[in-house]
Design an enzyme around this catalytic site. Structure first.
Site, mmCIF file in Angstrom:
data_model
loop_
_atom_site.group_PDB
_atom_site.id
_atom_site.type_symbol
_atom_site.label_atom_id
_atom_site.label_comp_id
_atom_site.label_asym_id
_atom_site.label_seq_id
_atom_site.Cartn_x
_atom_site.Cartn_y
_atom_site.Cartn_z
ATOM 1 N N ALA A 1 2.189 -4.159 -8.419
ATOM 2 C CA ALA A 1 1.983 -3.161 -9.478
ATOM 3 C C ALA A 1 0.596 -2.538 -9.481
ATOM 4 O O ALA A 1 0.450 -1.335 -9.715
ATOM 5 C CB ALA A 1 2.259 -3.798 -10.848
ATOM 6 N N HIS A 2 -0.436 -3.328 -9.220
ATOM 7 C CA HIS A 2 -1.788 -2.790 -9.444
ATOM 8 C C HIS A 2 -2.241 -1.833 -8.351
ATOM 9 O O HIS A 2 -3.355 -1.300 -8.429
ATOM 10 C CB HIS A 2 -2.811 -3.895 -9.705
ATOM 11 C CG HIS A 2 -3.267 -4.671 -8.505
ATOM 12 N ND1 HIS A 2 -4.401 -4.348 -7.801
ATOM 13 C CD2 HIS A 2 -2.752 -5.760 -7.912
ATOM 14 C CE1 HIS A 2 -4.571 -5.235 -6.822
ATOM 15 N NE2 HIS A 2 -3.583 -6.093 -6.869
ATOM 16 N N CYS B 1 -18.783 -9.161 2.480
ATOM 17 C CA CYS B 1 -19.872 -10.123 2.660
ATOM 18 C C CYS B 1 -20.051 -11.063 1.480
ATOM 19 O O CYS B 1 -20.225 -12.261 1.651
ATOM 20 C CB CYS B 1 -21.141 -9.342 2.928
ATOM 21 S SG CYS B 1 -22.491 -10.341 3.546
ATOM 22 N N THR C 1 8.605 -18.703 -16.682
ATOM 23 C CA THR C 1 8.811 -17.689 -17.711
ATOM 24 C C THR C 1 8.264 -16.358 -17.230
ATOM 25 O O THR C 1 7.162 -16.271 -16.706
ATOM 26 C CB THR C 1 8.122 -18.122 -19.020
ATOM 27 O OG1 THR C 1 8.732 -19.328 -19.452
ATOM 28 C CG2 THR C 1 8.276 -17.058 -20.100
ATOM 29 N N GLN D 1 0.808 -1.224 0.000
ATOM 30 C CA GLN D 1 0.000 0.000 0.000
ATOM 31 C C GLN D 1 0.837 1.268 0.000
ATOM 32 O O GLN D 1 0.295 2.361 -0.173
ATOM 33 C CB GLN D 1 -0.947 0.010 1.208
ATOM 34 C CG GLN D 1 -2.066 -1.035 1.149
ATOM 35 C CD GLN D 1 -3.104 -0.731 0.072
ATOM 36 O OE1 GLN D 1 -3.261 0.409 -0.373
ATOM 37 N NE2 GLN D 1 -3.810 -1.759 -0.373
HETATM 38 C C1 PLP Z 1 6.369 -28.818 -20.778
HETATM 39 C C2 PLP Z 1 6.497 -27.519 -20.051
HETATM 40 N N1 PLP Z 1 6.106 -27.438 -18.769
HETATM 41 C C3 PLP Z 1 6.194 -26.295 -18.075
HETATM 42 C C4 PLP Z 1 6.720 -25.160 -18.629
HETATM 43 C C5 PLP Z 1 6.870 -23.948 -17.780
HETATM 44 O O1 PLP Z 1 6.173 -22.847 -18.245
HETATM 45 P P1 PLP Z 1 6.513 -21.368 -17.748
HETATM 46 O O2 PLP Z 1 7.997 -21.203 -17.800
HETATM 47 O O3 PLP Z 1 5.825 -20.492 -18.708
HETATM 48 O O4 PLP Z 1 5.993 -21.224 -16.369
HETATM 49 C C6 PLP Z 1 7.125 -25.199 -19.982
HETATM 50 C C7 PLP Z 1 7.642 -23.998 -20.675
HETATM 51 O O5 PLP Z 1 8.807 -23.814 -20.845
HETATM 52 C C8 PLP Z 1 7.037 -26.405 -20.696
HETATM 53 O O6 PLP Z 1 7.444 -26.512 -21.957
HETATM 54 C C1 PLP Z 2 -1.293 -4.889 2.108
HETATM 55 C C2 PLP Z 2 -1.537 -5.859 1.025
HETATM 56 N N1 PLP Z 2 -0.774 -6.959 0.918
HETATM 57 C C3 PLP Z 2 -0.953 -7.867 -0.049
HETATM 58 C C4 PLP Z 2 -1.930 -7.727 -0.980
HETATM 59 C C5 PLP Z 2 -2.119 -8.813 -1.983
HETATM 60 O O1 PLP Z 2 -1.994 -8.395 -3.285
HETATM 61 P P1 PLP Z 2 -2.549 -9.242 -4.522
HETATM 62 O O2 PLP Z 2 -3.942 -9.675 -4.172
HETATM 63 O O3 PLP Z 2 -2.535 -8.302 -5.658
HETATM 64 O O4 PLP Z 2 -1.659 -10.419 -4.709
HETATM 65 C C6 PLP Z 2 -2.749 -6.570 -0.935
HETATM 66 C C7 PLP Z 2 -3.797 -6.319 -1.951
HETATM 67 O O5 PLP Z 2 -4.946 -6.527 -1.726
HETATM 68 C C8 PLP Z 2 -2.561 -5.632 0.103
HETATM 69 O O6 PLP Z 2 -3.324 -4.548 0.210
#
Ligand code: PLP
Ligand code: PLP
Lengths: 388, 128, 388, 128
Positions: C201-202, C326, C238, C180
């Protein structure tokens, strides 16, 4: 210089329609899917639609789809989540020597921390595991069997139907890393006895950093990443809304193009394999000669080293890869190629060519013209004697 | 969009595509080799010495771009030097001549130097 | 109807410049950062640049930044990664009762699985933990202290400098969830004794589904998500290239606007707090009266229930939130509000208003006009008697 | 871009913004209440019965939109019914009248029914 990209197993470019949709989401959809007011509901609806698209593509129920940050997390969640859910009951993992590191390293990490007993099964020269060997490895403490659908390095397809049937009979969860096959091959979990299946957007023209795990209803999986309770508590953290939208759209598009596109690529691949074998003496095809990913041609060239092949081809405008990922700090030859029984020197000279939607016959011709002189040059530098 | 910082230099790539002095001298004054155990790369250097100077230096490398370029450029650096000067060549000389190598690739320069020194030592031993 | 978005603590809209940059990456950058050919190097360069931007914004070295899939994963990696690295040596976690679920649930999950002993410290009525209490809770088995920088529900800032100094003296890793505060407050890890810091980031006009964990050089953290070895093995998978680019750009922009923007928002917030207190009898400000996030005003209104407040305001075009989430299935009143000592009924009537870059004085006026009648109507329906 | 499936209906929102029969009858024939222990929501219903018919039905609800709307619409459904018919009202009647409620909110309709039945029972007991 126009480049020829022949490394679609590493990643694919984002489909322009998918990129446009994601851009629109990034610009126009501001809410958090957990929020109940208008902006939140809009974001939630998009996530729900993507879940429907993914479910639809693989014959699942939307409630069986959990979004993750990619294939690696899907694989981790499958192994870690099932082991955690079965803690105190069962701790056996049965897997193969040619799985992706996201599976193998996870299994071994769990074992190193006393949380699993791991059986790593060998594969034959073509990269296939024997379903009988899987059956023999299952015991009363086995929690999960994980065998990938299609191998990322050598393309070999595994007998997942047979293995899944064995697992079902033995009451063991069956996970398959289908990262290389979703979008390329028909997958229907209604008829395939697979309980958990890993999906990865950037392998089918979606964005990097988003994936999904299919978890068949009734399969016990504990949360690995704990927190705010998103994804019905199975994977928490604010949803990657634009990425999830991209995943859904990319898979919908891939599924609609699959039959035609995979056949087209398989034909080009067959020509590529045939011609490389005829033009380069001593080329060793790796992986199964026919039962392989439709887009994958992989070879070893004795007397050459993979990184030098990749760099040489890069200089001529070709993007390809090698099992020996020398620059990434990992200088060992590929565990997959060694598991196939190749000797270390030969395994060093590996080259993987994986085709995609944009690959044309002219691209194949260009590669076929460029590759032989490079192999010859590297062989000359290393002094390899080639028996033709 | 920007370029990566850890590229091969143009010089290194030039040695990859046009290796200098690749080969084996049939009847050398000395022969030496070195290997990189972590990846299995290896380089063999053969050379001839006349009047205390390196006349001909050739390499064979089974290895990556950096390994090939290091050996190739080293043959150029060594040719014409006195043996006493050649033995002083350092990995840094290779890096300088190549315009640097990507960080993790520096052991490849060491391997080329190892093979050259082996060949020089062999020549000394043979010369008695 | 023009909507007034006052829930920037939940998420922020993506900065248009960031969205454009991400769209460009999605359309033009096709490589995998692990690939050594041209497309891969281009992707790698973008990830590196984003790492520099994040490092720059918080005074870190780029090598100390690990990209994650969001704040939740950053928090999980901090706790799980440190505990895993110290396995067999130290297993104590000291944290507070008002942490985000990503911390609290993770600590308790580790405890439930026998991997940690957890001390959850109380906070005072303003939501502050005592640094002395932290000091007293550290023992020779303590591996990590985790105290958030700014609370997401009630805005209270914690004495992280004091707590960090104590941790450093005692040789215990100090993690702060700064989700935050990054982008809103000045953060410089060169002068702040924080060893691990979560970034998301968000929350600063970047995309959802990407975050980062600062890990001070020398802090031992094991990989939690195992696999291909990306992020120097500290977080594999990745890279979410477009998301990481968005994170970097968003933080760069936020840092450049921070001083002016946070002061502007704090002024609006002060007016909002003052006016709500004067217009609504019995409004209870939650969190610290002054030492709070610059954009955060949070209240409880007795005799009202949060979801009904949120839905009523949504109908009039306002997007706000309530601690009592809720509809998300979690019907308990907020653990944060209960930890502040509010009674359950009062805690049910919570409303959080969090301002953003786009918030104007007119938005505040509109909210101030809309809110009192809604509170009055809900109080009338519940029959609450209000003491003015 | 599409809308979420689990919205409150317009009818439910109308009851939130214009609650019908909110309040407490000072001297009722019966009073009943119910709570939802999981969230602390509660509803109190007071009613008057004359000639076996519900003449006036009022609610007080501390709770969410669904709780308020359920109680509010229930006072409308119940008013004018014979007591014997009112006791047959079901959560489904509330859902129908509101055009449904989001899935997880259905316990709120149950709470309103519970309060009404309590009030009817109370009235029966008081009537002797
Ligand atoms: C068979 C297989 N499993 C898992 C992965 C992991 O994917 P990522 O690196 O996008 O998390 C890959 C990609 O390289 C893959 O070819
Ligand atoms: C203080 C705090 N920590 C952690 C998070 C978790 O972030 P995210 O849900 O984007 O993974 C949030 C967002 O809600 C947050 O406000």
């Amino acid at each position: 210089m126009r480049r020829v990209y022949l490394d679609h197993a590493a990643t694919t470019p984002v489909d322009p329609e998918v990129a446009d949709l994601m851009a629109q989401v990034l610009r126009e959809v501001s809410g958090n899917p957990s929020s109940i007011y208008a902006e939140g509901r809009q974001a939630r609806a998009l996530v729900d639609r993507a879940r429907d698209e993914v479910a639809q593509a693989i014959g699942a129920d939307p409630a069986e789809i959990v979004f993750t940050s990619g294939g690696t997390e899907a694989d981790n969640l499958a192994l870690r989540g099932v082991l955690k859910a079965r803690e105190g009951e069962a701790d056996g993992i049965v897997t193969t020597a040619i799985e992706h590191h996201a599976i193998l390293d996870t299994a071994l990490d769990l074992e190193a921390h006393g949380q699993a007993r791991v059986t790593v099964l060998p594969v034959d020269r073509d990269g296939r595991v024997s379903a009988q060997a899987v059956a023999r490895s299952i015991d009363e403490r086995t929690a999960i069997v994980s065998v990938m659908h299609g191998n990322n390095e050598v393309g070999t397809l595994q007998p997942v139907l047979e293995i899944g049937a064995i697992c079902r009979e033995r009451g063991v969860a069956f996970h398959s890393d289908a990262v290389q096959t979703v979008g390329a091959l028909a997958i229907d979990v209604r008829t395939m006895p697979i309980d958990l299946l890993s999906v990865n957007a950037h392998k089918f023209y979606g964005p990097k950093g988003v994936g999904a795990l299919f978890i068949r209803r009734g399969t016990r999986v504990s949360t690995v990443q704990t927190g705010g309770g998103q994804e019905k508590g199975r994977r928490t953290g604010t949803e990657n809304v634009s990425g999830i939208v991209g995943l859904g759209a990319a898979l919908r598009i891939a599924a609609s193009r699959r039959a035609v596109e995979s056949a087209r690529q398989a034909e080009l691949r067959d020509r590529l394999i045939r011609e490389i074998r005829s033009r380069i003496p001593d080329a060793t095809l790796t992986g199964h000669p026919t039962d392989r990913l439709p887009n994958s041609a992989s070879f070893c060239f004795s007397g050459t080293q993979g990184e030098a092949l990749v760099v040489s081809l890069d200089l001529e405008g070709f993007s390809v890869s090698s099992g020996s990922a020398c620059t990434s700090g990992n200088t060992d030859p590929s565990h997959v190629l060694l598991a196939l029984g190749l000797d270390r020197d030969l395994a060093q000279g590996s080259l993987r060519l994986t085709l995609g939607r944009d690959t044309t016959g002219a691209d194949i011709d260009a590669l076929l013209a460029a590759l032989p002189p490079i192999v010859a040059r590297l062989r000359a530098a290393s002094g390899a004697t080639v028996s033709a | 969009m920007t370029e990566a910082p850890d590229l091969y230099s143009d010089a290194a790539l030039d040695h990859l595509t046009r290796p200098r002095n690749a080969g084996t001298i049939p009847d050398p004054s000395g022969i030496g080799s070195d290997t990189n155990p972590s990846c299995g790369d290896r380089t063999v250097i053969t050379l001839t010495i006349a009047d205390g100077r390196l006349r001909d230096v050739r390499f064979r490398t089974f290895g990556c771009t950096a390994a090939i370029a290091s050996a190739s450029v080293l043959t150029e650096l060594a040719t014409g030097l006195e043996a006493d000067a050649a033995v002083q060549l350092m990995p840094a000389d290779i890096l300088r001549a190549l315009g640097g190598l990507p960080e993790r690739k520096e052991p490849c320069a060491l391997m080329a130097i190892g093979a050259l020194r082996g060949a020089l030592l062999d020549a000394r031993v043979r010369a008695g």
